[in-house]
Write an enzyme that holds these catalytic residues in place. Structure first.
Site, mmCIF file in Angstrom:
data_model
loop_
_atom_site.group_PDB
_atom_site.id
_atom_site.type_symbol
_atom_site.label_atom_id
_atom_site.label_comp_id
_atom_site.label_asym_id
_atom_site.label_seq_id
_atom_site.Cartn_x
_atom_site.Cartn_y
_atom_site.Cartn_z
ATOM 1 N N LEU A 34 0.854 -1.201 0.000
ATOM 2 C CA LEU A 34 0.000 0.000 0.000
ATOM 3 C C LEU A 34 0.881 1.239 0.000
ATOM 4 O O LEU A 34 0.609 2.219 -0.682
ATOM 5 C CB LEU A 34 -0.834 0.021 1.284
ATOM 6 C CG LEU A 34 -2.319 -0.284 1.214
ATOM 7 C CD1 LEU A 34 -2.940 -0.049 2.579
ATOM 8 C CD2 LEU A 34 -3.028 0.519 0.142
ATOM 9 N N LEU A 70 0.649 -11.758 -0.549
ATOM 10 C CA LEU A 70 0.599 -11.660 0.911
ATOM 11 C C LEU A 70 -0.280 -10.501 1.374
ATOM 12 O O LEU A 70 -0.591 -10.409 2.557
ATOM 13 C CB LEU A 70 2.008 -11.429 1.471
ATOM 14 C CG LEU A 70 3.106 -12.409 1.067
ATOM 15 C CD1 LEU A 70 4.452 -11.944 1.614
ATOM 16 C CD2 LEU A 70 2.793 -13.810 1.578
ATOM 17 N N GLY A 72 -3.222 -7.831 2.253
ATOM 18 C CA GLY A 72 -4.557 -8.011 2.826
ATOM 19 C C GLY A 72 -4.506 -7.862 4.332
ATOM 20 O O GLY A 72 -3.439 -7.688 4.926
ATOM 21 N N SER A 110 -4.310 -19.231 5.677
ATOM 22 C CA SER A 110 -3.958 -19.204 7.102
ATOM 23 C C SER A 110 -4.570 -20.380 7.847
ATOM 24 O O SER A 110 -5.642 -20.888 7.483
ATOM 25 C CB SER A 110 -4.470 -17.903 7.725
ATOM 26 O OG SER A 110 -4.411 -17.979 9.137
ATOM 27 N N HIS A 112 -6.108 -20.050 10.366
ATOM 28 C CA HIS A 112 -7.370 -19.612 10.969
ATOM 29 C C HIS A 112 -8.592 -20.023 10.133
ATOM 30 O O HIS A 112 -9.718 -19.901 10.603
ATOM 31 C CB HIS A 112 -7.320 -18.119 11.278
ATOM 32 C CG HIS A 112 -6.288 -17.843 12.327
ATOM 33 N ND1 HIS A 112 -6.464 -18.201 13.645
ATOM 34 C CD2 HIS A 112 -5.033 -17.347 12.231
ATOM 35 C CE1 HIS A 112 -5.362 -17.906 14.331
ATOM 36 N NE2 HIS A 112 -4.479 -17.385 13.489
ATOM 37 N N TYR A 137 -11.707 -13.294 9.649
ATOM 38 C CA TYR A 137 -10.419 -13.415 8.959
ATOM 39 C C TYR A 137 -10.246 -14.840 8.416
ATOM 40 O O TYR A 137 -9.900 -15.039 7.242
ATOM 41 C CB TYR A 137 -9.294 -13.043 9.933
ATOM 42 C CG TYR A 137 -7.913 -13.387 9.466
ATOM 43 C CD1 TYR A 137 -7.347 -12.760 8.362
ATOM 44 C CD2 TYR A 137 -7.152 -14.365 10.129
ATOM 45 C CE1 TYR A 137 -6.068 -13.093 7.931
ATOM 46 C CE2 TYR A 137 -5.876 -14.693 9.709
ATOM 47 C CZ TYR A 137 -5.344 -14.063 8.613
ATOM 48 O OH TYR A 137 -4.081 -14.389 8.183
ATOM 49 N N CYS A 167 4.337 -17.575 11.559
ATOM 50 C CA CYS A 167 5.620 -17.311 10.915
ATOM 51 C C CYS A 167 6.381 -16.286 11.742
ATOM 52 O O CYS A 167 5.918 -15.154 11.918
ATOM 53 C CB CYS A 167 5.382 -16.824 9.488
ATOM 54 S SG CYS A 167 6.921 -16.671 8.584
ATOM 55 N N ARG A 175 1.673 -22.697 22.112
ATOM 56 C CA ARG A 175 0.986 -23.007 20.839
ATOM 57 C C ARG A 175 1.959 -23.066 19.668
ATOM 58 O O ARG A 175 1.812 -23.870 18.746
ATOM 59 C CB ARG A 175 -0.116 -21.967 20.605
ATOM 60 C CG ARG A 175 -0.791 -22.081 19.239
ATOM 61 C CD ARG A 175 -1.970 -21.113 19.133
ATOM 62 N NE ARG A 175 -2.499 -21.085 17.794
ATOM 63 C CZ ARG A 175 -2.091 -20.242 16.852
ATOM 64 N NH1 ARG A 175 -1.138 -19.334 17.120
ATOM 65 N NH2 ARG A 175 -2.624 -20.280 15.652
HETATM 66 C C1 15L Z 1 -2.185 -15.629 11.068
HETATM 67 O O1 15L Z 1 -2.837 -15.958 10.080
HETATM 68 C C2 15L Z 1 -1.914 -14.206 11.374
HETATM 69 O O2 15L Z 1 -1.727 -13.443 10.195
HETATM 70 C C3 15L Z 1 -0.758 -13.997 12.321
HETATM 71 O O3 15L Z 1 -0.885 -12.697 12.836
HETATM 72 C C4 15L Z 1 -0.722 -15.028 13.461
HETATM 73 O O4 15L Z 1 -1.759 -14.795 14.337
HETATM 74 C C5 15L Z 1 -0.821 -16.438 12.905
HETATM 75 O O5 15L Z 1 -1.868 -16.586 12.004
HETATM 76 C C6 15L Z 1 -0.985 -17.485 14.009
HETATM 77 O O6 15L Z 1 -1.963 -18.222 13.995
HETATM 78 O O7 15L Z 1 -0.120 -17.551 14.891
#
Ligand code: 15L
Length: 273
Positions: A34, A70, A72, A110, A112, A137, A167, A175
């Site tokens: 950006l 990457l 976003g 991700s 998530h 997310y 990462c 965790r």
């Molecule tokens: C992700 O997808 C996030 O971008 C990063 O900030 C972390 O939270 C990572 O996952 C994670 O799960 O540790």
């Protein structure tokens, strides 16, 4: 596949690692963010702007063989922001890939997208496990993997979706013993994604070779990724510290993302009465 690599989100934490490492390994880059970037050498040109704008996408993808995407929103945020940055912008990027004949997109998905899977007691998750997003997310990463699938099936644009764990230069909490992706492994994994032939559509876990990994990368073997890092090397110091996650967050792979806007079980039971 040794042409120019476009790198969106180049100023972010993962982007910054890849920007330096890929150039050191001889890749020619177009780095974008950006914010305005300064080229770091003759092997890099830069562009900037909002990827919802097709002119910005054109500047990003012109003459690029492959995009490492990457850019976003990378954390849980209000839905409108996620929709603009992760849903609309991604369609704009894939439409640009159609215009420019971009061969492949490496998409930063991700963990998530599957964060509501339990953290304990089961076998390692395979890549064909159910999506169980832990927020908007995570939902946006399901959308991203869906777009990637659709543009391969309908338009022949290859994609590799990397479900990245944590990462970071090193794991720092319990965790991460399962979710860590070390920087050396990140670079190796992305180079595998740049070099692999005839991939079509593929999903892979972005994780190091952690003894306690939640995830099984066997179905992505054709990438040739052989992790060299293992969070277990940091286990003694991490286990000597308290786990910073609350008990509910500890129960799920997505960790702290899970308990953002979460209805506790007692409240669900009260509602059911
Ligand atoms: C992700 O997808 C996030 O971008 C990063 O900030 C972390 O939270 C990572 O996952 C994670 O799960 O540790």
């Amino acid at each position: 596949m040794e042409g120019k690599v476009a790198l969106s989100g180049a100023a972010g934490s993962i982007g910054a690692v890849l920007r330096d490492a890929l150039r050191r390994r001889g890749w020619k880059l177009r780095s974008a963010d950006l914010r305005q970037l300064q080229p770091r050498g003759a092997d890099e040109d830069v562009c900037h702007g909002d990827l919802r704008d097709s002119n910005v996408v054109d500047a990003l993808l012109r003459d690029a063989d492959v995009l490492v995407h990457l850019a976003g929103t990378s954390v849980e945020r209000p839905l409108d922001e996620i929709i603009e940055n992760n849903l609309r912008a991604l369609v704009s990027v894939y439409e640009g890939a159609r215009r420019h004949g971009t061969r492949r997109i490496v998409f930063a998905s991700s963990n998530h997208a599957i964060g509501m899977h339990p953290s304990r007691g089961g076998p390692r998750l395979r890549l064909d496990c159910d999506f169980r997003p832990d927020g908007f997310y995570g939902l946006s990463k399901m959308w991203g993997e869906g777009i990637a699938r659709m543009y391969w099936d309908k338009h022949g644009i290859e994609s590799i979706c990397l479900r990245i764990g944590t990462c970071a230069p090193r794991p720092t909490e319990f965790r991460h013993l399962s979710t860590w992706l070390g920087h050396d492994d990140l670079v190796q994994l992305v180079e595998c994604c740049l070099r692999a032939r005839d991939i079509g559509f593929l999903v892979a876990w972005g994780v190091s070779g952690n003894d306690r990994s939640y995830w099984d990368n066997a179905q992505a073997a054709r990438l040739g990724y052989r992790p060299s890092q293992n969070a277990e090397a940091f286990a003694a110091e991490i286990l000597a510290r308290p786990n910073p996650l609350d008990p509910v967050a500890q129960d799920y792979q997505g960790g702290a993302f899970v308990t953002l806007d979460y209805t506790p079980l007692e409240e669900r039971k009260r509602r059911a009465l």
